[in-house]
Motif scaffolding. Structure first.
Motif, PDB file in Angstrom:
ATOM      1  N   LEU A  35     -20.684 -23.574   2.876  1.00  0.00           N
ATOM      2  CA  LEU A  35     -20.447 -24.722   3.743  1.00  0.00           C
ATOM      3  C   LEU A  35     -20.442 -24.236   5.181  1.00  0.00           C
ATOM      4  N   ASP A  36     -21.274 -24.850   5.989  1.00  0.00           N
ATOM      5  CA  ASP A  36     -21.432 -24.401   7.371  1.00  0.00           C
ATOM      6  C   ASP A  36     -20.859 -25.365   8.403  1.00  0.00           C
ATOM      7  N   SER A  37     -21.019 -26.659   8.172  1.00  0.00           N
ATOM      8  CA  SER A  37     -20.580 -27.603   9.201  1.00  0.00           C
ATOM      9  C   SER A  37     -19.051 -27.699   9.213  1.00  0.00           C
ATOM     10  N   GLN A  38     -18.504 -27.933  10.367  1.00  0.00           N
ATOM     11  CA  GLN A  38     -17.053 -28.043  10.500  1.00  0.00           C
ATOM     12  C   GLN A  38     -16.516 -29.213   9.686  1.00  0.00           C
ATOM     13  N   ALA A  39     -17.279 -30.291   9.605  1.00  0.00           N
ATOM     14  CA  ALA A  39     -16.845 -31.446   8.807  1.00  0.00           C
ATOM     15  C   ALA A  39     -16.722 -31.069   7.335  1.00  0.00           C
ATOM     16  N   GLU A  40     -17.698 -30.294   6.800  1.00  0.00           N
ATOM     17  CA  GLU A  40     -17.636 -29.857   5.401  1.00  0.00           C
ATOM     18  C   GLU A  40     -16.455 -28.921   5.172  1.00  0.00           C
ATOM     19  N   VAL A  41     -16.220 -28.013   6.095  1.00  0.00           N
ATOM     20  CA  VAL A  41     -15.106 -27.070   5.971  1.00  0.00           C
ATOM     21  C   VAL A  41     -13.781 -27.819   6.043  1.00  0.00           C
ATOM     22  N   ASP A  42     -13.672 -28.771   6.950  1.00  0.00           N
ATOM     23  CA  ASP A  42     -12.435 -29.565   7.058  1.00  0.00           C
ATOM     24  C   ASP A  42     -12.166 -30.320   5.760  1.00  0.00           C
ATOM     25  N   GLU A  43     -13.211 -30.881   5.162  1.00  0.00           N
ATOM     26  CA  GLU A  43     -13.048 -31.588   3.890  1.00  0.00           C
ATOM     27  C   GLU A  43     -12.634 -30.612   2.784  1.00  0.00           C
ATOM     28  N   ALA A  44     -13.268 -29.441   2.737  1.00  0.00           N
ATOM     29  CA  ALA A  44     -12.940 -28.430   1.718  1.00  0.00           C
ATOM     30  C   ALA A  44     -11.506 -27.940   1.874  1.00  0.00           C
ATOM     31  N   ASP A  45     -11.022 -27.867   3.102  1.00  0.00           N
ATOM     32  CA  ASP A  45      -9.635 -27.441   3.339  1.00  0.00           C
ATOM     33  C   ASP A  45      -8.617 -28.367   2.677  1.00  0.00           C
ATOM     34  N   GLN A  46      -9.011 -29.586   2.384  1.00  0.00           N
ATOM     35  CA  GLN A  46      -8.113 -30.555   1.750  1.00  0.00           C
ATOM     36  C   GLN A  46      -8.021 -30.362   0.234  1.00  0.00           C
ATOM     37  N   ALA A  47      -8.948 -29.618  -0.338  1.00  0.00           N
ATOM     38  CA  ALA A  47      -8.941 -29.378  -1.790  1.00  0.00           C
ATOM     39  C   ALA A  47      -7.777 -28.460  -2.158  1.00  0.00           C
ATOM     40  N   PRO A  48      -7.208 -28.643  -3.343  1.00  0.00           N
ATOM     41  CA  PRO A  48      -6.104 -27.780  -3.790  1.00  0.00           C
ATOM     42  C   PRO A  48      -6.624 -26.423  -4.272  1.00  0.00           C
TER      43      PRO A  48
END
Length: 138
Positions: free
Chosen positions: A92-105
């Motif tokens: 995942l490269d885009s900041q939006a994708e990383v921010d979304e992934a950060d929400q995963a447990p």
């Protein structure tokens, strides 16, 4: 399942549910004519798989060749199961994708910095359930 048929093919929905319940799997990669397998903790919503990793061999191999296999399994006293995924992995490269992934447990199991996310799109999914019975008479 019965002792006469101790192996059962799992439906796609059963595979998805087992993926969602799991936490530990193995990621198989191949690059440059060499294959590797890595134990990873993961998160899945049943439609995709998300892992966290640090820079290194695994991430490099995924950059060279995105086709991967992933396997997770489990067992009780009475049965065992295995789910195998074939898909494409990408960092995942885009900041939006990383921010979304950060929400995963999804948190590292060992105290290391793993700040790179890898997303696996599921192309093929299969699984089997096995009865754990004594070996039959020869």
């Amino acid at each position: 399942m019965s002792p006469d048929e101790p192996v059962q093919e799992l439906s796609r929905d059963e595979c998805r549910e087992l993926l969602k319940r799991g936490e530990l799997g193995r990621l198989a990669t191949a690059a440059g004519g060499e294959s590797d397998i890595f134990p990873v903790n993961y998160y899945s919503d049943g439609d995709r798989i998300l892992i966290r990793t640090a820079p290194g061999t695994k991430l490099l191999e995924l950059t060279v060749h995105s086709a991967v296999a992933f396997e997770t399994d489990g067992y009780t006293d009475d049965e065992a199961w295995s789910v195998v995924v074939h898909g494409r992995a990408r960092q995942l490269d885009s900041q939006a994708e990383v921010d979304e992934a950060d929400q995963a447990p999804l948190r590292p199991w060992i105290p290391t910095l793993k700040y790179r996310y890898v997303h696996i799109d599921i192309d093929a999914l299969s699984g089997r359930r096995f009865l754990r019975l004594p070996e039959p008479e020869r």
